[in-house]
Design a protein around this motif. Structure first.
Motif, PDB file in Angstrom:
ATOM      1  N   GLU A   9       0.836  -1.196   0.000  1.00 15.50           N
ATOM      2  CA  GLU A   9       0.000   0.000   0.000  1.00 15.50           C
ATOM      3  C   GLU A   9       0.870   1.246   0.000  1.00 15.50           C
ATOM      4  OE1 GLU A   9      -3.817   0.247   2.261  1.00 15.50           O
ATOM      5  OE2 GLU A   9      -2.924  -1.416   3.377  1.00 15.50           O
ATOM      6  N   ARG A  10       0.466   2.239  -0.785  1.00 14.44           N
ATOM      7  CA  ARG A  10       1.219   3.499  -0.787  1.00 14.44           C
ATOM      8  C   ARG A  10       1.111   4.145   0.586  1.00 14.44           C
ATOM      9  NH1 ARG A  10      -2.140   8.098  -4.092  1.00 14.44           N
ATOM     10  NH2 ARG A  10      -0.988   9.443  -2.669  1.00 14.44           N
ATOM     11  N   LEU A  11       2.216   4.758   1.018  1.00 14.80           N
ATOM     12  CA  LEU A  11       2.225   5.390   2.328  1.00 14.80           C
ATOM     13  C   LEU A  11       1.256   6.565   2.355  1.00 14.80           C
ATOM     14  CD1 LEU A  11       5.893   5.441   3.627  1.00 14.80           C
ATOM     15  CD2 LEU A  11       4.183   3.636   3.665  1.00 14.80           C
ATOM     16  N   ALA A  12       0.574   6.714   3.484  1.00 12.13           N
ATOM     17  CA  ALA A  12      -0.414   7.772   3.658  1.00 12.13           C
ATOM     18  C   ALA A  12      -0.415   8.183   5.121  1.00 12.13           C
ATOM     19  CB  ALA A  12      -1.794   7.294   3.217  1.00 12.13           C
ATOM     20  N   LYS A  13      -1.292   9.098   5.455  1.00 10.15           N
ATOM     21  CA  LYS A  13      -1.335   9.619   6.817  1.00 10.15           C
ATOM     22  C   LYS A  13      -1.698   8.555   7.840  1.00 10.15           C
ATOM     23  CE  LYS A  13      -2.261  14.414   5.563  1.00 10.15           C
ATOM     24  NZ  LYS A  13      -2.030  14.231   4.124  1.00 10.15           N
ATOM     25  N   ARG A  14      -2.321   7.465   7.396  1.00  8.06           N
ATOM     26  CA  ARG A  14      -2.679   6.408   8.349  1.00  8.06           C
ATOM     27  C   ARG A  14      -1.454   5.625   8.821  1.00  8.06           C
ATOM     28  NH1 ARG A  14      -4.293   4.857   3.345  1.00  8.06           N
ATOM     29  NH2 ARG A  14      -3.364   2.976   2.451  1.00  8.06           N
ATOM     30  N   HIS A  15      -0.318   5.758   8.148  1.00 11.21           N
ATOM     31  CA  HIS A  15       0.900   5.055   8.546  1.00 11.21           C
ATOM     32  C   HIS A  15       1.622   5.859   9.634  1.00 11.21           C
ATOM     33  CE1 HIS A  15       0.133   3.154   4.601  1.00 11.21           C
ATOM     34  NE2 HIS A  15       0.766   2.113   5.115  1.00 11.21           N
ATOM     35  N   LYS A  16       1.023   5.901  10.793  1.00 10.37           N
ATOM     36  CA  LYS A  16       1.533   6.748  11.867  1.00 10.37           C
ATOM     37  C   LYS A  16       2.949   6.379  12.290  1.00 10.37           C
ATOM     38  CE  LYS A  16      -2.234   9.196  12.291  1.00 10.37           C
ATOM     39  NZ  LYS A  16      -2.256  10.622  11.904  1.00 10.37           N
ATOM     40  N   SER A  17       3.270   5.079  12.301  1.00 11.72           N
ATOM     41  CA  SER A  17       4.595   4.662  12.774  1.00 11.72           C
ATOM     42  C   SER A  17       5.696   5.061  11.804  1.00 11.72           C
ATOM     43  CB  SER A  17       4.627   3.148  12.995  1.00 11.72           C
ATOM     44  OG  SER A  17       4.480   2.455  11.761  1.00 11.72           O
ATOM     45  N   LEU A  18       5.318   5.433  10.566  1.00  6.63           N
ATOM     46  CA  LEU A  18       6.306   5.817   9.567  1.00  6.63           C
ATOM     47  C   LEU A  18       6.334   7.320   9.335  1.00  6.63           C
ATOM     48  CD1 LEU A  18       5.775   2.911   7.018  1.00  6.63           C
ATOM     49  CD2 LEU A  18       7.610   3.166   8.703  1.00  6.63           C
ATOM     50  N   GLU A  19       5.675   8.068  10.217  1.00  2.00           N
ATOM     51  CA  GLU A  19       5.820   9.517  10.193  1.00  2.00           C
ATOM     52  C   GLU A  19       7.224   9.888  10.659  1.00  2.00           C
ATOM     53  OE1 GLU A  19       1.202  10.872  11.115  1.00  2.00           O
ATOM     54  OE2 GLU A  19       2.720  10.950  12.715  1.00  2.00           O
ATOM     55  N   ILE A  20       7.764  10.951  10.096  1.00  2.00           N
ATOM     56  CA  ILE A  20       9.107  11.386  10.472  1.00  2.00           C
ATOM     57  C   ILE A  20       9.164  11.700  11.960  1.00  2.00           C
ATOM     58  CG2 ILE A  20      10.924  13.066  10.038  1.00  2.00           C
ATOM     59  CD1 ILE A  20      10.322  11.106   7.731  1.00  2.00           C
ATOM     60  N   ALA A  21       8.153  12.374  12.471  1.00  2.00           N
ATOM     61  CA  ALA A  21       8.150  12.722  13.894  1.00  2.00           C
ATOM     62  C   ALA A  21       8.103  11.476  14.761  1.00  2.00           C
ATOM     63  CB  ALA A  21       6.963  13.628  14.203  1.00  2.00           C
ATOM     64  N   ALA A  22       7.301  10.477  14.364  1.00  2.00           N
ATOM     65  CA  ALA A  22       7.205   9.244  15.143  1.00  2.00           C
ATOM     66  C   ALA A  22       8.538   8.511  15.163  1.00  2.00           C
ATOM     67  CB  ALA A  22       6.109   8.348  14.577  1.00  2.00           C
ATOM     68  N   LEU A  23       9.205   8.449  14.028  1.00  3.71           N
ATOM     69  CA  LEU A  23      10.515   7.795  13.968  1.00  3.71           C
ATOM     70  C   LEU A  23      11.529   8.554  14.831  1.00  3.71           C
ATOM     71  CD1 LEU A  23      10.637   7.021  10.141  1.00  3.71           C
ATOM     72  CD2 LEU A  23      10.415   5.343  11.979  1.00  3.71           C
ATOM     73  N   ARG A  24      11.478   9.864  14.748  1.00  2.00           N
ATOM     74  CA  ARG A  24      12.416  10.670  15.531  1.00  2.00           C
ATOM     75  C   ARG A  24      12.197  10.459  17.023  1.00  2.00           C
ATOM     76  NH1 ARG A  24      11.165  15.306  13.531  1.00  2.00           N
ATOM     77  NH2 ARG A  24       9.978  16.306  15.199  1.00  2.00           N
ATOM     78  N   HIS A  25      10.941  10.477  17.453  1.00  2.36           N
ATOM     79  CA  HIS A  25      10.646  10.330  18.874  1.00  2.36           C
ATOM     80  C   HIS A  25      10.931   8.915  19.377  1.00  2.36           C
ATOM     81  CE1 HIS A  25       7.690  13.902  18.310  1.00  2.36           C
ATOM     82  NE2 HIS A  25       8.921  14.308  18.560  1.00  2.36           N
ATOM     83  N   ALA A  26      10.918   7.943  18.451  1.00  2.00           N
ATOM     84  CA  ALA A  26      11.218   6.564  18.834  1.00  2.00           C
ATOM     85  C   ALA A  26      12.716   6.279  18.857  1.00  2.00           C
ATOM     86  CB  ALA A  26      10.517   5.593  17.887  1.00  2.00           C
ATOM     87  N   GLY A  27      13.534   7.268  18.485  1.00  2.00           N
ATOM     88  CA  GLY A  27      14.975   7.091  18.574  1.00  2.00           C
ATOM     89  C   GLY A  27      15.708   6.986  17.263  1.00  2.00           C
ATOM     90  N   ALA A  28      15.003   7.128  16.128  1.00  2.00           N
ATOM     91  CA  ALA A  28      15.691   7.077  14.836  1.00  2.00           C
ATOM     92  C   ALA A  28      16.641   8.261  14.698  1.00  2.00           C
ATOM     93  CB  ALA A  28      14.676   7.078  13.704  1.00  2.00           C
ATOM     94  N   ARG A  29      17.682   8.044  13.948  1.00  2.00           N
ATOM     95  CA  ARG A  29      18.635   9.107  13.661  1.00  2.00           C
ATOM     96  C   ARG A  29      18.489   9.506  12.205  1.00  2.00           C
ATOM     97  NH1 ARG A  29      24.126   7.269  16.911  1.00  2.00           N
ATOM     98  NH2 ARG A  29      23.085   6.787  18.898  1.00  2.00           N
ATOM     99  N   PRO A  30      18.646  10.790  11.914  1.00  2.00           N
ATOM    100  CA  PRO A  30      18.429  11.227  10.531  1.00  2.00           C
ATOM    101  C   PRO A  30      19.344  10.538   9.538  1.00  2.00           C
ATOM    102  CG  PRO A  30      19.418  12.978  11.872  1.00  2.00           C
ATOM    103  CD  PRO A  30      18.973  11.905  12.807  1.00  2.00           C
ATOM    104  N   ARG A  31      20.562  10.235   9.940  1.00  2.00           N
ATOM    105  CA  ARG A  31      21.484   9.596   9.006  1.00  2.00           C
ATOM    106  C   ARG A  31      20.970   8.246   8.553  1.00  2.00           C
ATOM    107  NH1 ARG A  31      27.427   7.339  10.396  1.00  2.00           N
ATOM    108  NH2 ARG A  31      26.051   5.796  11.327  1.00  2.00           N
TER     109      ARG A  31
END
Length: 370
Positions: A288-310
């Motif tokens: 499925e194409r990514l959309a707003k329902r993919h909350k776990s794949l939002e940039i903010a969600a990834l950032r808050h979960a500990g992802a690093r931009p690199r």
């Protein structure tokens, strides 16, 4: 009526987020492709906020988009900057957004450009290229003989193009409010200098190659202003790209059918269009194409979960085929982006299937807080 069409060098690209939700990895991929392409050319990047729809746009998402882009390292040379006091007044408030801006071709926020859109629409109406359409969506679905086209709605069969003044008054007295459509047949006659209503819009896409469309392929007469008074995407974006001197537009291939419509408006308004490149959309593990329902794949969600931009950039770079090797442990975000830009090519994206793996979100956040 001639649009502002500044002849500018170097090349100019743009980010154009709509503040209707948080950016996800699919948005980030398209923005990264636009940034890599323009930076590789030594060009300038413009940030434009497309908050034209007051019912869906939220001022908090303006700041959020800016934060997400900055976190990824995708900078811009012109556009809005956060107001010194941190205050945001968006299109749903009494005053428009109060971001500071940098650049010569602002405002860069669509809700501040409504008079410009009205000026352009008035000019088209004076040339006999615009007419009111009273059809409801239900009626359009019943009348249309072709299937639904993208997000733009069913193809329009021209029902209201020749309505008499008396019939228009009757419809308005019954409570109907019209949208305003471009009469593409009248436009073709003006461009062809006679009675010929045939019109072909062709262009070379930076990813997809040669493209050729008629207006019927794109849904026929299209809206310039909605029945609720909101200016349509096609008009606003064409005006913005022309006024801001944009020379390259990189966006998702779901907007491919918007390009012929915008090219037609550029021709009618006497402005030079940008080059277009439509990149493939990013899909989740299920296809499925990514959309707003993919909350776990939002940039903010990834950032808050500990992802690093690199790591996020590296994953997107792998999908784009512009990384010859994984990031070095000590490689900075800026160095990684420079290496990605050096290896980036829009043409390489043709035919690529961009699909995330099931564990991508977990992998990106496994490193812990940066």
């Amino acid at each position: 009526m001639i649009l502002h069409a500044p002849s500018l060098s170097p090349p100019r690209g743009r980010f154009a987020p709509s503040p209707t939700g948080r950016l996800h990895l699919g948005n980030a991929f398209a923005f990264l492709a636009a940034w890599l392409s323009i930076r590789r050319q030594g060009g300038r990047m413009v940030l434009r906020i497309e908050d034209i729809d007051p019912d869906r746009s939220r001022p908090e998402f303006v700041r959020a988009a800016m934060e997400d882009l900055a976190w990824l390292g995708l900078d811009w040379d012109e556009g809005p900057l956060e107001h010194p006091d941190g205050e945001i007044r968006g299109p749903r408030a009494e005053q428009p957004a109060t971001f500071r801006e940098t650049g010569l071709f602002g405002p860069y926020i669509q809700s501040l450009r409504l008079k410009r859109y009205e000026e352009i629409l008035t000019g088209l109406r004076e040339r006999g290229l615009v007419y009111p359409c009273y059809c409801t969506r239900k009626e359009l679905r019943m009348l249309a003989s072709a299937p639904h086209i993208g997000d733009e709605g069913a193809p329009y069969p021209g029902t209201c193009r020749t309505l008499s003044d008396n019939r228009q008054k009757e419809l308005e007295q019954s409570g109907r409010r019209p949208c305003l459509r471009l009469n593409t047949e009248a436009a073709a006659r003006q461009l062809n200098g006679g009675a010929d209503t045939s019109l072909v819009l062709d262009f070379v896409d930076g990813v997809l190659g040669e493209q050729r469309f008629t207006m019927d392929d794109c849904g026929g007469d299209f809206a310039l202003r909605r029945s609720d008074g909101v200016f349509a995407y096609q008009l606003a974006v064409t005006a913005d790209d022309a006024d801001m001197g944009i020379t390259e537009v990189v966006r998702g291939d779901d907007l491919l059918l918007s390009t012929p419509r915008q090219l037609l408006l550029f021709r009618l308004l006497g402005a030079t269009p940008p080059r277009y490149a439509h990149v493939p959309l990013l899909h989740d593990a299920a296809g499925e194409r990514l959309a707003k329902r993919h909350k776990s794949l939002e940039i903010a969600a990834l950032r808050h979960a500990g992802a690093r931009p690199r790591e996020v950039l590296a994953r997107l770079g792998e999908l784009a085929g512009c990384l010859d090797r994984p990031p070095e442990p000590t490689e900075s975000r800026a160095a990684l982006l420079a290496r990605m830009a050096a290896g980036f090519s829009l043409g390489r994206l043709k035919g690529r299937v961009l699909k995330l793996e099931t564990d991508d979100a977990d992998t990106l956040t496994a490193a812990g807080p940066p």
